[in-house]
Design an enzyme around this catalytic site. Sequence first.
Site, short mmCIF file in Angstrom:
data_model
loop_
_atom_site.label_atom_id
_atom_site.label_comp_id
_atom_site.label_asym_id
_atom_site.label_seq_id
_atom_site.Cartn_x
_atom_site.Cartn_y
_atom_site.Cartn_z
N LYS A 297 13.67 11.96 26.02
CA LYS A 297 14.05 13.33 26.37
C LYS A 297 13.37 14.38 25.48
O LYS A 297 13.18 15.52 25.91
CB LYS A 297 15.57 13.50 26.31
CG LYS A 297 16.36 12.48 27.14
CD LYS A 297 15.92 12.38 28.59
CE LYS A 297 16.43 11.10 29.25
NZ LYS A 297 15.79 10.77 30.51
N GLU B 144 20.76 21.04 21.80
CA GLU B 144 20.62 22.07 22.83
C GLU B 144 21.82 23.00 22.79
O GLU B 144 22.94 22.55 22.54
CB GLU B 144 20.62 21.42 24.23
CG GLU B 144 19.33 20.81 24.66
CD GLU B 144 19.40 20.23 26.08
OE1 GLU B 144 18.38 19.73 26.53
OE2 GLU B 144 20.47 20.29 26.71
N HIS C 288 30.31 11.45 34.48
CA HIS C 288 28.86 11.34 34.68
C HIS C 288 28.49 10.46 35.86
O HIS C 288 27.35 10.01 35.98
CB HIS C 288 28.15 10.91 33.41
CG HIS C 288 28.46 11.82 32.25
ND1 HIS C 288 28.21 13.16 32.29
CD2 HIS C 288 29.06 11.58 31.06
CE1 HIS C 288 28.62 13.72 31.16
NE2 HIS C 288 29.14 12.78 30.40
N ARG D 35 12.56 7.89 39.87
CA ARG D 35 12.88 6.85 40.87
C ARG D 35 13.40 7.54 42.13
O ARG D 35 13.65 8.75 42.13
CB ARG D 35 13.99 5.96 40.32
CG ARG D 35 15.24 6.77 39.98
CD ARG D 35 16.47 5.95 39.74
NE ARG D 35 17.65 6.79 39.71
CZ ARG D 35 18.10 7.44 38.65
NH1 ARG D 35 17.48 7.32 37.50
NH2 ARG D 35 19.17 8.21 38.73
C1 MV4 Z 1 24.58 19.53 29.03
C2 MV4 Z 1 25.73 20.25 29.37
C3 MV4 Z 1 25.88 21.52 28.85
N1 MV4 Z 1 24.93 22.03 28.04
N2 MV4 Z 1 23.66 20.09 28.22
C4 MV4 Z 1 25.77 15.45 31.16
C5 MV4 Z 1 24.90 14.40 31.72
C6 MV4 Z 1 23.58 14.59 31.08
N3 MV4 Z 1 22.54 14.36 32.04
C7 MV4 Z 1 23.58 15.99 30.59
N4 MV4 Z 1 24.92 16.46 30.69
C8 MV4 Z 1 25.24 17.71 30.29
N5 MV4 Z 1 24.34 18.31 29.49
C9 MV4 Z 1 23.85 21.29 27.74
N6 MV4 Z 1 22.93 21.82 26.92
C10 MV4 Z 1 26.66 19.66 30.21
C11 MV4 Z 1 26.43 18.38 30.68
C12 MV4 Z 1 27.42 17.83 31.55
C13 MV4 Z 1 27.15 17.58 32.89
C14 MV4 Z 1 25.90 17.80 33.45
C15 MV4 Z 1 25.66 17.55 34.77
C16 MV4 Z 1 26.67 17.07 35.58
C17 MV4 Z 1 27.90 16.82 35.06
C18 MV4 Z 1 28.18 17.07 33.72
C19 MV4 Z 1 29.45 16.83 33.20
C20 MV4 Z 1 29.68 17.07 31.87
C21 MV4 Z 1 28.67 17.55 31.04
#
Ligand code: MV4
Length: 501
Positions: free
Chosen positions: A116, A200, A235, A292
């Site tokens: 990442k 972040e 997730h 993918r």
């Molecule tokens: C985040 C975020 C808020 N701020 N990054 C969760 C899965 C991973 N792919 C990244 N995720 C998140 N990253 C920042 N800077 C909140 C989440 C997140 C989330 C993102 C997408 C879909 C569902 C989620 C549920 C909780 C937290």
Amino acid sequence: MIKKILIANRGEIAIRVMRSCREMGIRSVAVYSEADRAAQHVRYADEAYFIGPSPSAESYLVIDKIIEVAQKSGSDAIHPGYGFLSENADFSDRCKKEGIIFIGPSSSSISTMGDKITARQAMVSSGVPVVPGNKEDIKTDEDAKRIIKDVGLPVMVKASAGGGGKGMRLIKDEKDITSSVRAAKSEAKAAFGNDSVYIEKYIESPHHIEFQILADSQGNAIHLCERECSVQRRHQKVVEETPSPLVTPELREEMGKHAIAAAKAVNYQGAGTIEFLADDERNYYFLEMNTRLQVEHPVTEMVTGVDLVKEQINIANGNPLSYKQKDIVQKGHSVECRIYAEDPDNNFMPSPGVIKHISEPMGVGVRVDGYAYTGCEIPIYYDPMISKLVVWGETREEAIGRMKRALYEYKICGIKTSIKFLEKIMETPDFVSGKYNTHFIDNNRDLLMQSSEQDNLEDMVIISAYMDYLKKMEEKMPSGGNNHQQNTWKIYGRSKAMKRI
Ligand code: MV4
């Protein structure tokens, strides 16, 4: 020209890929573990090869076994589906070395996007917006504190080797910086063998919006618009739709251009997905790329008319894309519900086992990508997803109404499923209005978790139907004689009188 494809996967996605092979006149080769001897993907394929014990670490994840079957069967190419070896850079490399076409990107695209931190760097270099944060590995407490001073609390610490929510930590308070960074690092080390983490700015109530892209070996790349994937639980996506209620035509064009730039930044080839977080003000940030075909790809197929698997195979054959950007137009609306073998009334515990009876929805605007049949077993060894129920409608309202109708038609006996839970989502005002974000399930917990009177009623009519049947048996009274009389249990079930029983 690819004539035979080994599908290095199982379940619904293996069948999904084989369907396109069949339409293209390409022979399909299945592989299967002990638990999957009688699985539908084995029955569907032109050839099938046993690859070992049920645990995927001893079957679907063993590169040597997959390669051996590809050679033995004379397969020209391997389609990895999703999960398993689909985002394994070594596997992509190994296929290339053995002279087998990997239907997916190069190992270098996979590695760059898999890490990442390098992915963020590639995005910054090509002008794709990323969440404010750091560009290099956080090595010391001082690194962390300096970056947090820059972007401000709250922040998220994420594992560079992570993704999909693994190895993440939220920091709200200055006093927690040292302990949280340390904890994130040790968690990352344990889970991925790599303790690199990055920081972040925390986006408070984001939408998860992703763009489908296709890129060929001649340098052409297009996007196929977005998918709204904010309905998630731990997730795990639960419902997806396209178009996103948040995305305007202008925003779509802008994000689409950035999605294409993201793919080009890593010389991407094949089908891929760029994930963004977006806030209510429609600011958006690159999150990660999935290198993918994704579970939720059918909603994109429903509104664009593009068969994404056919395009993957076309690209793997070295042909240019069959579509130009201007050919991609969204028609209508599509919603997908993931049907899981799990118990919503028991903390979504997996509910594997034998399906005693299954009756799946059909009719106008309905697509079911699944692999279950009456008598089949959902094994404990793999993901408990049974199928994806996908609908198309002229409008979002029509699509939701059609989804409710299709969920009503979906009957699975013998194991617990998420069908009732999905029906409640379709009735929840925040979903119906389209005003929801990634907190949707948490915010609507009370509405979604209560067992409704309707559910109890349905259980009661099934029980009363059986009692009715037993009574008739006892009285040796044939029920087939009086066709003109309405079924007794339906009369009871539909009437308010039921409440007095
Ligand atoms: C985040 C975020 C808020 N701020 N990054 C969760 C899965 C991973 N792919 C990244 N995720 C998140 N990253 C920042 N800077 C909140 C989440 C997140 C989330 C993102 C997408 C879909 C569902 C989620 C549920 C909780 C937290």
